[in-house]
Motif scaffolding. Structure first.
Motif, PDB file in Angstrom:
ATOM      1  N   MET A  39      -0.442  15.078  11.862  1.00  0.00           N
ATOM      2  CA  MET A  39      -0.444  14.371  10.375  1.00  0.00           C
ATOM      3  C   MET A  39      -1.908  13.923  10.058  1.00  0.00           C
ATOM      4  N   ILE A  40      -2.179  13.923   8.884  1.00  0.00           N
ATOM      5  CA  ILE A  40      -3.474  13.402   8.307  1.00  0.00           C
ATOM      6  C   ILE A  40      -3.507  12.861   6.931  1.00  0.00           C
ATOM      7  N   LEU A  41      -4.025  11.600   6.695  1.00  0.00           N
ATOM      8  CA  LEU A  41      -4.145  10.846   5.545  1.00  0.00           C
ATOM      9  C   LEU A  41      -4.803  11.939   4.216  1.00  0.00           C
ATOM     10  N   VAL A  42      -3.767  12.027   3.214  1.00  0.00           N
ATOM     11  CA  VAL A  42      -4.710  12.532   2.166  1.00  0.00           C
ATOM     12  C   VAL A  42      -5.227  11.575   1.193  1.00  0.00           C
ATOM     13  N   ILE A  43      -4.531  10.435   0.704  1.00  0.00           N
ATOM     14  CA  ILE A  43      -4.862   9.712  -0.073  1.00  0.00           C
ATOM     15  C   ILE A  43      -4.110   8.432   0.019  1.00  0.00           C
ATOM     16  N   ARG A  44      -4.527   7.264  -0.458  1.00  0.00           N
ATOM     17  CA  ARG A  44      -4.110   5.952  -0.260  1.00  0.00           C
ATOM     18  C   ARG A  44      -4.204   5.105  -1.890  1.00  0.00           C
ATOM     19  N   GLN A  45      -3.292   4.296  -1.753  1.00  0.00           N
ATOM     20  CA  GLN A  45      -3.466   3.573  -3.230  1.00  0.00           C
ATOM     21  C   GLN A  45      -2.974   2.068  -2.846  1.00  0.00           C
ATOM     22  N   GLU A  46      -4.100   0.734  -3.282  1.00  0.00           N
ATOM     23  CA  GLU A  46      -3.436  -0.381  -3.105  1.00  0.00           C
ATOM     24  C   GLU A  46      -2.603  -0.675  -4.497  1.00  0.00           C
ATOM     25  N   ALA A  47      -1.547  -1.456  -4.473  1.00  0.00           N
ATOM     26  CA  ALA A  47      -0.873  -1.643  -5.501  1.00  0.00           C
ATOM     27  C   ALA A  47      -1.412  -2.673  -6.456  1.00  0.00           C
ATOM     28  N   TYR A  48      -2.281  -3.599  -5.958  1.00  0.00           N
ATOM     29  CA  TYR A  48      -2.954  -4.365  -7.083  1.00  0.00           C
ATOM     30  C   TYR A  48      -4.092  -3.642  -7.678  1.00  0.00           C
ATOM     31  N   LYS A  49      -4.383  -2.380  -7.356  1.00  0.00           N
ATOM     32  CA  LYS A  49      -5.344  -1.530  -8.293  1.00  0.00           C
ATOM     33  C   LYS A  49      -4.798  -0.907  -9.113  1.00  0.00           C
ATOM     34  N   GLN A  50      -4.986  -1.113 -10.600  1.00  0.00           N
ATOM     35  CA  GLN A  50      -4.343  -0.315 -11.634  1.00  0.00           C
ATOM     36  C   GLN A  50      -4.887   1.125 -11.664  1.00  0.00           C
ATOM     37  N   GLN A  51      -6.136   1.413 -11.339  1.00  0.00           N
ATOM     38  CA  GLN A  51      -6.592   2.760 -11.194  1.00  0.00           C
ATOM     39  C   GLN A  51      -6.224   3.643 -10.292  1.00  0.00           C
ATOM     40  N   ASN A  52      -5.566   4.960 -10.789  1.00  0.00           N
ATOM     41  CA  ASN A  52      -5.286   5.679  -9.760  1.00  0.00           C
ATOM     42  C   ASN A  52      -6.421   6.315  -8.814  1.00  0.00           C
ATOM     43  N   ALA A  53      -5.981   6.425  -7.497  1.00  0.00           N
ATOM     44  CA  ALA A  53      -6.786   6.966  -6.554  1.00  0.00           C
ATOM     45  C   ALA A  53      -6.877   8.357  -6.773  1.00  0.00           C
ATOM     46  N   THR A  54      -8.181   8.842  -6.435  1.00  0.00           N
ATOM     47  CA  THR A  54      -8.602  10.260  -6.491  1.00  0.00           C
ATOM     48  C   THR A  54      -9.400  10.750  -5.372  1.00  0.00           C
ATOM     49  N   GLU A  55      -9.048  11.847  -4.599  1.00  0.00           N
ATOM     50  CA  GLU A  55      -9.952  12.263  -3.506  1.00  0.00           C
ATOM     51  C   GLU A  55      -9.949  13.714  -3.681  1.00  0.00           C
ATOM     52  N   ASN A  56     -11.079  14.342  -4.302  1.00  0.00           N
ATOM     53  CA  ASN A  56     -11.387  15.432  -4.587  1.00  0.00           C
ATOM     54  C   ASN A  56     -10.246  16.245  -5.504  1.00  0.00           C
ATOM     55  N   TYR A 112       0.844  -1.280   0.065  1.00  0.00           N
ATOM     56  CA  TYR A 112      -0.179  -0.085   0.199  1.00  0.00           C
ATOM     57  C   TYR A 112       0.645   1.346  -0.007  1.00  0.00           C
ATOM     58  N   LEU A 113       0.352   2.054  -0.726  1.00  0.00           N
ATOM     59  CA  LEU A 113       1.213   3.482  -0.737  1.00  0.00           C
ATOM     60  C   LEU A 113       0.183   4.573  -0.080  1.00  0.00           C
ATOM     61  N   PHE A 114       0.702   5.503   0.564  1.00  0.00           N
ATOM     62  CA  PHE A 114      -0.022   6.683   1.201  1.00  0.00           C
ATOM     63  C   PHE A 114       0.622   8.090   0.834  1.00  0.00           C
ATOM     64  N   TRP A 115      -0.149   9.184   0.802  1.00  0.00           N
ATOM     65  CA  TRP A 115       0.279  10.337   1.067  1.00  0.00           C
ATOM     66  C   TRP A 115      -0.256  10.945   2.253  1.00  0.00           C
ATOM     67  N   TYR A 116       0.648  11.660   3.112  1.00  0.00           N
ATOM     68  CA  TYR A 116       0.005  12.171   4.395  1.00  0.00           C
ATOM     69  C   TYR A 116       0.482  13.711   4.393  1.00  0.00           C
ATOM     70  N   LYS A 117      -0.349  14.591   4.917  1.00  0.00           N
ATOM     71  CA  LYS A 117      -0.087  15.855   5.035  1.00  0.00           C
ATOM     72  C   LYS A 117       0.226  16.221   6.521  1.00  0.00           C
ATOM     73  N   GLN A 118       1.183  17.146   6.780  1.00  0.00           N
ATOM     74  CA  GLN A 118       1.231  17.508   8.159  1.00  0.00           C
ATOM     75  C   GLN A 118       1.690  18.960   8.087  1.00  0.00           C
ATOM     76  N   PRO A 119       0.402  19.810   8.448  1.00  0.00           N
ATOM     77  CA  PRO A 119       0.608  21.180   8.363  1.00  0.00           C
ATOM     78  C   PRO A 119       1.352  21.792   9.658  1.00  0.00           C
ATOM     79  N   PRO A 120       1.750  22.902   9.641  1.00  0.00           N
ATOM     80  CA  PRO A 120       2.798  23.234  10.514  1.00  0.00           C
ATOM     81  C   PRO A 120       2.123  23.194  12.237  1.00  0.00           C
ATOM     82  N   SER A 121       2.773  22.658  12.822  1.00  0.00           N
ATOM     83  CA  SER A 121       2.251  22.550  14.357  1.00  0.00           C
ATOM     84  C   SER A 121       0.831  21.584  14.462  1.00  0.00           C
ATOM     85  N   ARG A 122       0.450  20.951  13.509  1.00  0.00           N
ATOM     86  CA  ARG A 122      -0.695  20.445  13.480  1.00  0.00           C
ATOM     87  C   ARG A 122      -0.444  18.822  13.190  1.00  0.00           C
TER      88      ARG A 122
END
Lengths: 114, 114
Positions: free
Chosen positions: A45-62, A33-43
């Motif tokens: 960490m939150i998950l932005v988006i995730r991707q399962e490697a077995y899925k060929q379709q690229n993940a999208t979140e807004n 699995y692959l993830f992108w996390y966002k860490q704002p200053p002094s706040r």
């Protein structure tokens, strides 16, 4: 061991524009699995988006989407219509499907200019 | 839903002293993680619990670091004795399960060792 590389320590984008953050990883596994996390200053960490490697379709979140290239071991994050609130450190992370360890890259600091 | 709670938020100690951090995960989350985030780097997993059992502590410096999760709910991470290189943000995260499940992060404890 799996490694995650973010080659862009800093990036900047004009408000309302599009920016792409790069991430490459090294693994011999086929299922993960692959993830992108966002860490704002002094706040926290939150998950932005995730991707399962077995899925060929690229993940999208807004406004956030990924370009997952499994053969190239590349996992980039595209932020469209950038907003001031998108300014943060962005971390790419890898996790084996059968393992426990989440491996993070060193991060990319994104600045959004008004 | 309440998030992951951590305390204290900041701690300054002298080298060779001891320190303890506390984490309360999101209710119902079986998996709890402790990460060390050194300035300019991505988080590094120190230890992972599944309920009250240790799943992975391969990167925990066991000569000085210890962690427990009694009763499978909240957890403490201890450093004794502290070294200068232990200066970092200690992040606690929890998730419903392992694998693809999202990890929810707490605000972290910033430790400065002088």
């Amino acid at each position: 061991a799996q490694t995650v590389t973010q080659s862009q320590p800093e990036m900047s984008v004009q408000e309302a524009e599009t920016v792409t953050l790069s991430c490459t990883y090294d693994t011999s596994e086929s299922d993960y699995y692959l993830f992108w996390y966002k860490q704002p200053p002094s706040r926290q960490m939150i998950l932005v988006i995730r991707q399962e490697a077995y899925k060929q379709q690229n993940a999208t979140e807004n406004r956030f989407s990924v370009n997952f290239q499994k053969a190239a071991k590349s996992f980039s994050l595209k932020i469209s219509d950038s907003q001031l609130g998108d300014a943060a450190m962005y971390f790419c992370a890898y996790r084996s499907a059968g393992g426990n360890d989440m491996r993070f890259g060193a991060g990319t600091r994104l600045t959004v200019k008004p | 839903e309440a998030g992951v709670a951590q305390s204290p938020r900041y701690k300054i100690i002298e080298k060779r002293q001891s320190v303890a951090f506390w984490c309360n995960p999101i209710s119902g989350h079986a998996t709890l993680y402790w990460y060390q985030q050194i300035l300019g780097q991505g988080p590094k997993l120190l230890i992972q619990f599944q309920n009250n059992g240790v799943v992975d502590d391969s990167q925990l410096p066991k000569d000085r670091f210890s962690a427990e999760r009694l009763k499978g709910v909240d957890s403490t991470l201890k450093i004794q004795p502290a070294k200068l290189e232990d200066s970092a943000v200690y992040l606690c995260a929890s998730s419903f399960g392992q694998g693809v499940y999202e990890q929810y992060f707490g605000p972290g404890t910033r430790l400065t060792v002088t």
